[in-house]
Design a protein around this motif. Structure first.
Motif, PDB file in Angstrom:
ATOM      1  N   SER A   1      63.361  14.063  34.915  1.00  0.00           N
ATOM      2  CA  SER A   1      64.246  14.804  35.843  1.00  0.00           C
ATOM      3  C   SER A   1      63.718  15.416  36.786  1.00  0.00           C
ATOM      4  O   SER A   1      64.332  15.755  38.031  1.00  0.00           O
ATOM      5  N   ASP A   2      62.775  16.151  36.744  1.00  0.00           N
ATOM      6  CA  ASP A   2      61.976  17.242  37.501  1.00  0.00           C
ATOM      7  C   ASP A   2      61.079  16.563  38.592  1.00  0.00           C
ATOM      8  O   ASP A   2      60.802  17.392  39.648  1.00  0.00           O
TER       9      ASP A   2
ATOM     10  N   ARG B   1      56.061  19.040  32.512  1.00  0.00           N
ATOM     11  CA  ARG B   1      57.326  19.765  32.706  1.00  0.00           C
ATOM     12  C   ARG B   1      57.194  21.150  32.501  1.00  0.00           C
ATOM     13  O   ARG B   1      57.036  21.690  31.470  1.00  0.00           O
ATOM     14  N   THR B   2      57.704  21.894  33.477  1.00  0.00           N
ATOM     15  CA  THR B   2      57.895  23.422  33.456  1.00  0.00           C
ATOM     16  C   THR B   2      59.263  23.741  33.451  1.00  0.00           C
ATOM     17  O   THR B   2      59.871  23.311  34.503  1.00  0.00           O
ATOM     18  N   LYS B   3      59.657  24.464  32.564  1.00  0.00           N
ATOM     19  CA  LYS B   3      61.055  25.113  32.771  1.00  0.00           C
ATOM     20  C   LYS B   3      61.043  26.134  33.857  1.00  0.00           C
ATOM     21  O   LYS B   3      60.506  26.868  34.151  1.00  0.00           O
ATOM     22  N   PRO B   4      62.058  25.951  34.759  1.00  0.00           N
ATOM     23  CA  PRO B   4      62.538  26.839  35.786  1.00  0.00           C
ATOM     24  C   PRO B   4      62.691  28.424  35.184  1.00  0.00           C
ATOM     25  O   PRO B   4      63.123  28.416  34.098  1.00  0.00           O
TER      26      PRO B   4
ATOM     27  N   HIS C   1      68.023  31.083  37.348  1.00  0.00           N
ATOM     28  CA  HIS C   1      67.898  30.176  36.275  1.00  0.00           C
ATOM     29  C   HIS C   1      68.818  30.534  35.303  1.00  0.00           C
ATOM     30  O   HIS C   1      69.456  29.888  34.717  1.00  0.00           O
TER      31      HIS C   1
ATOM     32  N   TYR D   1      70.481  22.090  38.438  1.00  0.00           N
ATOM     33  CA  TYR D   1      69.612  22.135  37.432  1.00  0.00           C
ATOM     34  C   TYR D   1      69.998  21.183  36.160  1.00  0.00           C
ATOM     35  O   TYR D   1      71.098  20.803  36.083  1.00  0.00           O
ATOM     36  N   ASP D   2      68.831  20.955  35.441  1.00  0.00           N
ATOM     37  CA  ASP D   2      69.112  20.009  34.334  1.00  0.00           C
ATOM     38  C   ASP D   2      69.854  20.785  33.335  1.00  0.00           C
ATOM     39  O   ASP D   2      70.053  21.990  33.134  1.00  0.00           O
TER      40      ASP D   2
END
Length: 425
Positions: free
Chosen positions: A21-22, A82-85, A90, A149-150
């Motif tokens: 999703s990013d 994939r990196t977490k915000p 956040h 955000y996810d």
């Protein structure tokens, strides 16, 4: 993305989409089109299962978990991992979304539970509507708090991480085979139960028992649709989880009500068992053929109303609570009863009302008693079944009687049996 995929293939694709999703929206759709074609080819290699295709466990065994599959796509396409915000914004969004989700899953079901167990229909409707309003309002605010955000950002908060760890620990205790059965069989069954409880209960909340069955069927259909939608869009969890909590509370309540043989508040007429007219809940009083007796008007053999005191076979007074002006306007002591009948009742004025200042009592019967029979009738034993009437005896002349030479001696009557009806003057 191919929207014709169904069953476990569609679920697997939705989970892969969440992992990617990013990515930019345009590139994400291109990648998912390729993934859809690949999943269709892989699904064709399996023998049809209960749902017409491979199971989710079989797909994961062949392709890996959705996260592993997405990581391989990133590597093959040259996308970064994939990196977490990170950052205060956040974490703040994750905490707000989690907080509103907890409110929706606790406060809303709490008020709904109060409505379920309420003993008055007005209270049931009030708390039921209040709980539904809090549930959906808090769920909506929780989705808004994500700010795009996810939904999994709630797991980056300390509370969210602790909760996820605890839930995973419980899930790991279930054998893998049982987990697969719960997912493939238990989940659809739960969707139906949730819809039946929600749809039927909503209509029964307003006393519309005639459409409760229709509401339950419609609720089941909507619940299944929502369950499918949640597998593709995790934001629906903010609505689904509170509804699951409500169902988990309601199902045992309905089962308990069925066990004790009573109708529960959401599926019955409240006046049937909560109203004041039901004497089975009256702590004191008399009943005749199931109907409550509020007063007794005694009459003698000549049809004249008399005052009596009543006792049972053991000499205990048969008493009722007074209904006169003193009882209605607070002059009597609590627990006062009387076995003097007829009891005085409030006599309304010409308009049918009474007030404390001009209140009057009356003991006059509000009806005219039927006439008493002229003679007592007794049953005559028969010598056998016959249709012929018994002939009357032939009258004979009375024998001659000589006048007595001495005055007859008066006999003292034998004392009789004491009656339990005591006339008062």
């Amino acid at each position: 993305m191919n929207s014709t995929l169904t069953g476990a293939v569609a679920i697997y694709l939705a989970q892969v989409r969440a992992e990617l999703s990013d990515l930019p929206p345009g590139e994400l759709e291109d990648v998912l089109d390729d993934v859809s074609g690949h999943l269709t080819e892989v699904a064709a290699e399996f023998e049809p299962g209960p749902e017409g295709g491979p199971t989710l466990a079989a797909l994961q065994e062949r392709l890996g978990t959705p996260q592993q599959y997405a990581d391989e796509l990133r590597t093959a396409a040259g996308y970064p991992p994939r990196t977490k915000p990170v950052g205060v914004a956040h974490l703040d969004a994750g905490w707000k979304a989690l907080r509103w989700g907890l409110i929706a899953a606790t406060v809303g079901p709490f008020f709904i539970a109060i409505g379920i167990f309420a003993w008055q229909q007005d209270a049931t409707v009030f708390f039921g509507l209040l709980g539904i309003a809090v549930l959906f309002a808090a769920a909506y605010l929780g989705v808004r708090a994500l700010h795009g955000y996810d939904p999994r950002i709630v797991l980056d908060t300390p509370r969210g991480a602790q909760g996820a760890t605890a839930i995973r620990g419980l899930i790991d205790q279930i054998p893998p085979n049982a987990r697969a059965e719960l997912t493939s069989i238990g989940q659809p069954v739960w969707w139906v139960v949730r819809g039946v409880i929600g749809g039927g209960g909503f209509f029964a909340l307003f006393g519309a028992a005639s459409v409760t069955v229709v509401g339950a069927i419609a609720g089941a259909a909507v619940s299944i649709w929502v369950g499918r939608k949640t597998q593709r869009d995790r934001r629906w969890l903010w609505y689904v989880v509170p509804l699951n909590v409500v169902t988990a509370v309601a199902v045992p309540a309905f089962l308990a009500a069925a066990y004790v043989g009573t109708s529960f508040s959401l599926f019955g007429n409240y006046n049937d068992y909560r109203g004041t007219n039901n004497t089975s809940y009256a702590p004191n009083g008399l009943r005749l053929d199931g109907n409550r007796v509020t007063n007794i008007y005694p009459f003698d053999a000549q049809g004249k109303q008399v005052d009596v005191r009543l006792y049972d076979q053991d000499g205990n007074p048969i008493s009722l609570e007074p209904q006169d002006c003193a009882a209605n306007y607070g002059s009597n002591q609590p627990g006062t009863t009387s076995n003097l009948f007829p009891q005085a009742v409030v006599s309304p004025d010409e308009d049918g009302y009474a007030d404390p200042e001009n209140c009057k009592d009356t003991t006059k019967a509000p009806f005219v008693p039927p006439p008493a029979p002229a003679t007592r009738t007794t049953s005559t034993p028969s010598n056998g079944p016959t249709d012929k009437p018994t002939p009357a005896p032939t009258p004979t002349a009375p024998p001659s009687v000589k006048p007595p030479t001495t005055a007859p001696t008066a006999k003292v009557p034998t004392p009789g049996v004491t009656l339990t009806v005591e006339p008062t003057r």
